[in-house]
Each structure stands twice: as C-alpha cells, then as structure tokens.
Design a protein around this motif. Structure first.
Motif, mmCIF file in Angstrom:
data_model
loop_
_atom_site.group_PDB
_atom_site.id
_atom_site.type_symbol
_atom_site.label_atom_id
_atom_site.label_comp_id
_atom_site.label_asym_id
_atom_site.label_seq_id
_atom_site.Cartn_x
_atom_site.Cartn_y
_atom_site.Cartn_z
ATOM 1 N N PRO A 231 -10.296 -33.780 -17.291
ATOM 2 C CA PRO A 231 -10.515 -34.123 -15.880
ATOM 3 C C PRO A 231 -11.779 -34.951 -15.716
ATOM 4 O O PRO A 231 -12.816 -34.633 -16.283
ATOM 5 N N ALA A 232 -11.673 -36.012 -14.958
ATOM 6 C CA ALA A 232 -12.854 -36.827 -14.652
ATOM 7 C C ALA A 232 -13.715 -36.099 -13.632
ATOM 8 O O ALA A 232 -13.219 -35.278 -12.861
ATOM 9 N N ALA B 262 -18.527 -40.480 -16.287
ATOM 10 C CA ALA B 262 -17.127 -40.854 -16.086
ATOM 11 C C ALA B 262 -16.398 -40.964 -17.419
ATOM 12 O O ALA B 262 -15.172 -40.802 -17.483
ATOM 13 N N PHE B 263 -17.137 -41.234 -18.503
ATOM 14 C CA PHE B 263 -16.543 -41.324 -19.835
ATOM 15 C C PHE B 263 -16.405 -39.920 -20.411
ATOM 16 O O PHE B 263 -17.048 -38.970 -19.965
ATOM 17 N N GLY B 264 -15.571 -39.785 -21.428
ATOM 18 C CA GLY B 264 -15.416 -38.476 -22.056
ATOM 19 C C GLY B 264 -14.168 -38.435 -22.911
ATOM 20 O O GLY B 264 -13.588 -39.475 -23.268
ATOM 21 N N GLU B 265 -13.725 -37.238 -23.244
ATOM 22 C CA GLU B 265 -12.560 -37.070 -24.099
ATOM 23 C C GLU B 265 -11.339 -37.707 -23.451
ATOM 24 O O GLU B 265 -11.016 -37.423 -22.293
ATOM 25 N N GLY B 266 -10.668 -38.585 -24.191
ATOM 26 C CA GLY B 266 -9.519 -39.288 -23.646
ATOM 27 C C GLY B 266 -9.887 -40.422 -22.713
ATOM 28 O O GLY B 266 -9.004 -41.116 -22.196
ATOM 29 N N ARG B 267 -11.179 -40.639 -22.510
ATOM 30 C CA ARG B 267 -11.647 -41.722 -21.647
ATOM 31 C C ARG B 267 -12.748 -42.508 -22.371
ATOM 32 O O ARG B 267 -13.842 -42.675 -21.850
ATOM 33 N N ASP C 37 -11.765 -48.162 -13.244
ATOM 34 C CA ASP C 37 -11.687 -46.773 -13.720
ATOM 35 C C ASP C 37 -12.954 -46.004 -13.366
ATOM 36 O O ASP C 37 -12.892 -44.849 -12.916
ATOM 37 N N VAL C 38 -14.118 -46.628 -13.585
ATOM 38 C CA VAL C 38 -15.387 -45.961 -13.308
ATOM 39 C C VAL C 38 -15.528 -45.697 -11.821
ATOM 40 O O VAL C 38 -15.942 -44.597 -11.398
ATOM 41 N N ALA C 39 -15.190 -46.675 -11.003
ATOM 42 C CA ALA C 39 -15.297 -46.492 -9.555
ATOM 43 C C ALA C 39 -14.377 -45.368 -9.085
ATOM 44 O O ALA C 39 -14.759 -44.526 -8.258
ATOM 45 N N ARG C 40 -13.168 -45.324 -9.632
ATOM 46 C CA ARG C 40 -12.218 -44.281 -9.227
ATOM 47 C C ARG C 40 -12.714 -42.901 -9.662
ATOM 48 O O ARG C 40 -12.619 -41.927 -8.905
ATOM 49 N N HIS D 120 -11.732 -53.410 -28.322
ATOM 50 C CA HIS D 120 -10.320 -53.780 -28.352
ATOM 51 C C HIS D 120 -9.669 -53.700 -26.976
ATOM 52 O O HIS D 120 -8.458 -53.504 -26.874
ATOM 53 N N GLN D 121 -10.468 -53.809 -25.933
ATOM 54 C CA GLN D 121 -9.923 -53.708 -24.580
ATOM 55 C C GLN D 121 -10.724 -54.622 -23.664
ATOM 56 O O GLN D 121 -11.922 -54.417 -23.456
ATOM 57 N N ASP D 122 -10.060 -55.616 -23.123
ATOM 58 C CA ASP D 122 -10.743 -56.576 -22.264
ATOM 59 C C ASP D 122 -11.247 -55.910 -20.996
ATOM 60 O O ASP D 122 -10.598 -55.022 -20.432
ATOM 61 N N ARG D 123 -12.422 -56.365 -20.545
ATOM 62 C CA ARG D 123 -13.016 -55.936 -19.282
ATOM 63 C C ARG D 123 -13.172 -54.421 -19.202
ATOM 64 O O ARG D 123 -12.998 -53.812 -18.156
ATOM 65 N N ALA D 124 -13.473 -53.809 -20.328
ATOM 66 C CA ALA D 124 -13.723 -52.367 -20.366
ATOM 67 C C ALA D 124 -15.039 -52.119 -21.079
ATOM 68 O O ALA D 124 -15.537 -52.966 -21.824
ATOM 69 N N PHE D 125 -15.606 -50.958 -20.841
ATOM 70 C CA PHE D 125 -16.885 -50.575 -21.420
ATOM 71 C C PHE D 125 -16.725 -49.281 -22.197
ATOM 72 O O PHE D 125 -15.852 -48.460 -21.904
ATOM 73 N N THR D 126 -17.606 -49.096 -23.176
ATOM 74 C CA THR D 126 -17.694 -47.824 -23.894
ATOM 75 C C THR D 126 -19.154 -47.389 -23.925
ATOM 76 O O THR D 126 -20.072 -48.209 -23.817
ATOM 77 N N LEU D 127 -19.372 -46.093 -24.073
ATOM 78 C CA LEU D 127 -20.723 -45.582 -24.267
ATOM 79 C C LEU D 127 -21.181 -45.909 -25.687
ATOM 80 O O LEU D 127 -20.378 -45.979 -26.611
#
Length: 549
Positions: free
Chosen positions: A292-293, A325-330, A337-340, A367-374
């Motif tokens: 859950p986010a 907002a990031f975490g397991e499965g995210r 996604d972050v705003a939501r 490997h994902q356009d316009r996305a961020f990772t920690l």
C-alpha cells in the motif's frame, strides 16, 4: 589542498541548485545528514555550526522533523528517532535485494563464523545494504548505510570493472578534492602522504591493478585497505536480467583469524557457492506485489501547517514524504505516480523530485522513461547510527516519558533462556522517597512478576489458568507476591511477527494504588507506551536485527 568536508560538499551542491529546487528541503536534508554523521545527536548550536544555517532556521527545521517523528528534542539535544528509518526502508524495500538475499548472507555468516555483508555501488563508493555480524569483542563495526570509498574496498574493485571513463573521471575529481577521505566518516582518514606509494598517482595505479585483477578473476581481495588487521574477500552477485553486478557479497575477518593470502583458499569457495545460490534466488523471485502506498500525506501536512503555523515547514515535510511513495513493488515511479501516492499536486511533486535529483537521492529510472528511482544515498538520512541499536535503547525514551507521566517507575524485561526468570534490560525511575528500584541486569523469578507472567502467557501449549487469563486480557498483574507492598502491571512488546520478545511494566506501592487503579489508570498509559516501542521496533527491524538485550 585542504580536505573537502561534507559541509563543503553541500555548499558546492547548493551553489548549483536548479531554479525550481525547494530550498527548505535542501536545508532539511542537510540537517538530517549532519545528524547522521554525528552519530544521531547534536545540539541546535552544533547543528547551526555544522550546516551554516541561522539558528532560527535550524529551530524551524528540527521542529518540523520532530512533528514528523524523525527526531526528538531531548533537553538541549536533537536526536534522530527510528521514525526517520522509513526513508531508508523505502529504498531497501524498493531494491528488494536485502529481502531476497539477506537470509543467504546470514546463513553464510553462521557457517563461517565470520561477518558477511552485501553492498551496492553508490557512484564512486560502495554502500552496505545488509550486515550479518559476529558478536565478539573484536568485530567489524560497519553498519547498514555506511559509505566507503571504492578504492579502499574489495567490492569497489568489482564495481569498478563496469566503470566507463566518466566514472573514472568523477573518481579522480573526488580523490583530488578529498585525498584523505574525510567525507567518508565510516573509515579512518588516510594519513598524509609519507612515501611514493601514498601519492595520488600511486593510489590510482594500485586501484587500477586491483580492478584488472577483479575483472580477470571474478573476485576481489581487501588486504588491510581500510585499516590494519581488516581483511575481506568479495564476489559479485549478478542481475539475471542484465548480467551486471547487482550487489557484492563479502566475507570480512581480521588477520589474527585469517591472513589475507589464505582467504581465496579458506573462505572464497563457500562464498562462491552462496553467491550462486543468491543468483538462483534472483532468477526465481516472482515479481513483487506492490504494498500500500502512503495515504493522506498532503492532507496531514496541510492540517499540521494550520495547527503550528510558521514553526512547521510544510515544503520540507512534503518533500520528504515524496521519498516514502517508493517501496516494495514501487521501485520506479513517474511524476503522476508520485503525485497520486502522496496526494500532492503535480507541480509540488515535480519540484520535490527535481530537488531530490539535485541532492542525489533520486535518479532517472534505467529502463523506464520519465520515471524515477531512489538511490542508495537515501540511506544517508539517518540509517547508519540507528541500524545497530538494541531494544533497550529503543525503549528507554518511551519508559522515561511513561514514568514522568504516571509518576511511577517503569521497566523493560526479557525472559531468560530457560524461561524461569526475567532480566531487567531498561528502566526509568521516579524521585519519590518510597519507590521501586530494580537495577538493569537484575533477574527475578518469572512466575512471581507481572513481566514474567505476560511473557510466559505468550508460550505455545497448555497454560495454567492464571497465565491463560493473562493471555486473554493482554496484561498481567502481580499483587505483593514478589515483595510485600509491591504491586505491578505489565504488557507484552511484540516483534514484526507478533511474538512477545519483551514486556514493559509499571510498579507501585500497594498503599498508593489499588488493583482497580492499576488497571484503570496505569494500564492505558502502559499500553500506549508498548505501542510506541513496538512501532519503533518494527521500523528498525524491517531490514536489521535488533538485539533484545
């Protein structure tokens, strides 16, 4: 050239801030980093000096962090609390490697009776994400989240086999600005160059040789690169999708147990077997189910701002919540996604992400356009000083608050191995003339104490009527059984699996409180304290082991 301190590095980063960077977020992250570097505790005055911020700014930032549960204001000090680990836990959960490989590392440490670590690359350094340590008088003291320079480690040579020329250029720049490694508090500083072997050119040549050897052999050796006596052998764990090094597993020892020259023969074969099993685990791991986010974060920050006014820096709080907002499965999230997940507007989430990217806490997804990772740098925000704590340390501030609230002494205890006694591991006294004082370390018969009964009631199998009643009620009472006039009530403290690993109690004199008073007045406060201790324990123990004594 003078050594570059962490404060200098922050100042240099601040000079190049993007126009849309959130200034309070930059300053708040700086405060968390300074606290972590100092071991978790600094006075506001020391923070003022360490960050270069005005005292009023430090006070507003620490008040905001305290409201978020990331620090507590303890007298004249600002102290990191386990709540701040939700930031590092978000990174480790998104990474998945500790959850997938940690058990293998622990088993290897048990079999070899040596410390075993897992590390990932962090630019031109390495950062630990899992530690299985031995509890000896002479032991390795690295913590999860500690950052080490690549050239002084065995994992660094393995990661450097994948460096391109820009990576080497960045490494040379860092070495030129900080030749003594003063920006790496987890390792002893390098001595001033004394011989030709200590010059920058010699250090680079030696590291390049070790990288070539690591590329050729598929493993690397640390022969006292960090400090005299410390040795390690490392092997890469490769990502089954890309073939690149996902992390490096190391067995760490000291020369009195294993001379460095013997490590390839004595420890490397079993390490390689463990690495093969780790890689098999990665290949077989199913895709993660997104947890859950976090919910309601934007609403909470707005309400808190309305309550506290200027003492609450809303932009700092909102910026830090973006990391959760990031975490397991995210592991990779887009701006939408972050705003939501946070409830923030896209504009606010975008500015926070740009600021975190500037600070090195997030990066574009590979490997994902316009996305961020920690990034591993999230672990800078308080993880190292809290990753090697114990249950008594976690409980102590809560026991103190409880004792002050009810004006009765409070204690934490665990069952001894044979289950016949309880051992007191932490406590908070009161200043009354007639009060209960049982020192830490004392042992008492479990069956005659409320602490022992509530722990014995958690056992499997048949229970006596008295223990069955305590289990059903969730608390235990002891009425003048250990000593005439001594009355106490206790509740369990449970780990992440729900097992009672300790208990907390409040003790009083029978002349001051009736049994009914113990249940109606003391028990609610006691349960709230146990909940607070459990919350901290669950946060810390998600990726680290927390000793109960």
């Amino acid at each position: 050239m003078p050594a570059m301190t962490a404060v200098d590095a922050d100042a240099r980063a601040g000079a190049g801030e993007p126009a849309e960077a959130v200034g309070p977020l930059v300053r708040g992250v700086g405060v968390l980093r300074r606290l972590a570097e100092a071991g978790g505790t600094l006075s506001p005055s020391a923070l003022e000096r360490a960050t270069g911020l005005a005292r009023s700014t430090v006070d507003r930032i620490t008040a905001t962090l305290a409201r978020m549960g990331y620090v507590r204001l303890d007298g004249r000090d600002v102290v990191l609390t386990p709540g701040v680990l939700e930031l590092g836990n978000a990174y480790l959960a998104a990474l998945r490697l500790p959850a997938l490989l940690g058990a293998r590392a622990d088993t290897l440490a048990d079999e070899l009776d040596e410390s075993v670590s897992l590390a990932v690359a962090d630019r031109d350094g390495i950062r630990f994400i899992h530690q299985a340590t031995r509890r000896r008088a002479l032991s390795v003291s690295f913590r999860i989240g500690d950052l080490l320079p690549a050239e002084r480690t065995a994992p660094g040579a393995l990661f450097a086999t994948q460096w391109a020329e820009p990576d080497w250029a960045r490494w040379r720049t860092r070495r030129a600005e900080d030749p003594r490694d003063t920006a790496f508090p987890a390792v002893p500083p390098r001595p001033e160059p004394a011989t030709a072997d200590d010059t920058a050119d010699a250090v680079e040549a030696a590291f390049a040789d070790r990288v070539r050897a690591a590329r050729r052999d598929g493993w690397a050796l640390d022969d006292q690169l960090i400090e005299p006596g410390l040795v390690a052998v490392s092997a890469p764990v490769r990502d089954p999708r890309t073939g690149r090094v996902a992390c490096v597993a190391s067995v760490v020892s000291h020369t009195s147990r294993h001379p460095a020259a013997e490590l390839p023969a004595t420890l490397l074969p079993r390490l390689r077997e463990a690495v093969e099993a780790m890689e098999a685990d990665l290949r077989a791991a199913p895709p993660p189910e997104p947890g859950p986010a976090p919910a309601g974060l934007a609403t909470w920050t707005t309400a808190t701002k309305q309550e506290l006014g200027r003492d609450f820096v809303e932009s700092l709080a909102r910026g830090l919540t973006v990391l959760t907002a990031f975490g397991e499965g995210r592991p990779a999230l887009s701006l939408t996604d972050v705003a939501r997940a946070t409830g923030l507007s896209r504009a606010t989430a975008r500015r926070a992400l740009l600021t975190h990217e500037h600070l090195g806490l997030v990066a574009p997804a590979a490997h994902q356009d316009r996305a961020f990772t920690l990034t591993p740098r999230v672990l800078d925000l308080g993880f190292p000083p809290l990753s090697r704590t114990t249950l008594p340390r976690l409980a102590q501030p809560h026991l103190r608050a409880l004792a002050d609230r009810v004006r009765e002494p409070a204690a934490l205890a665990v069952l001894t191995a044979d289950g016949t006694e309880v051992q007191y591991t932490a406590g908070a006294d009161t200043s009354g003339v007639l009060t209960v004082r049982i020192p830490v370390g004392a042992r008492l018969p479990a069956a005659a104490t409320s602490l022992g009964r509530v722990l014995l009631a958690d056992a499997d199998g048949p229970l006596s009527p008295e223990l069955a009643e305590a289990k059903a009620r969730g608390y235990a009472l002891a009425d003048e059984e250990l000593e005439s006039g001594l009355r106490s009530v206790a509740v369990p403290v449970r780990d992440r699996t729900g097992r009672a690993v300790a208990a907390v109690n409040v003790a009083t004199h029978a002349a001051r409180r009736t049994l009914e008073d113990c249940v109606q007045r003391l028990l609610p406060a006691l349960r709230a304290t146990a909940d607070d201790i459990q919350r901290d324990l669950h946060q810390v123990s998600r990726f680290t082991k927390v000793p109960t004594t």
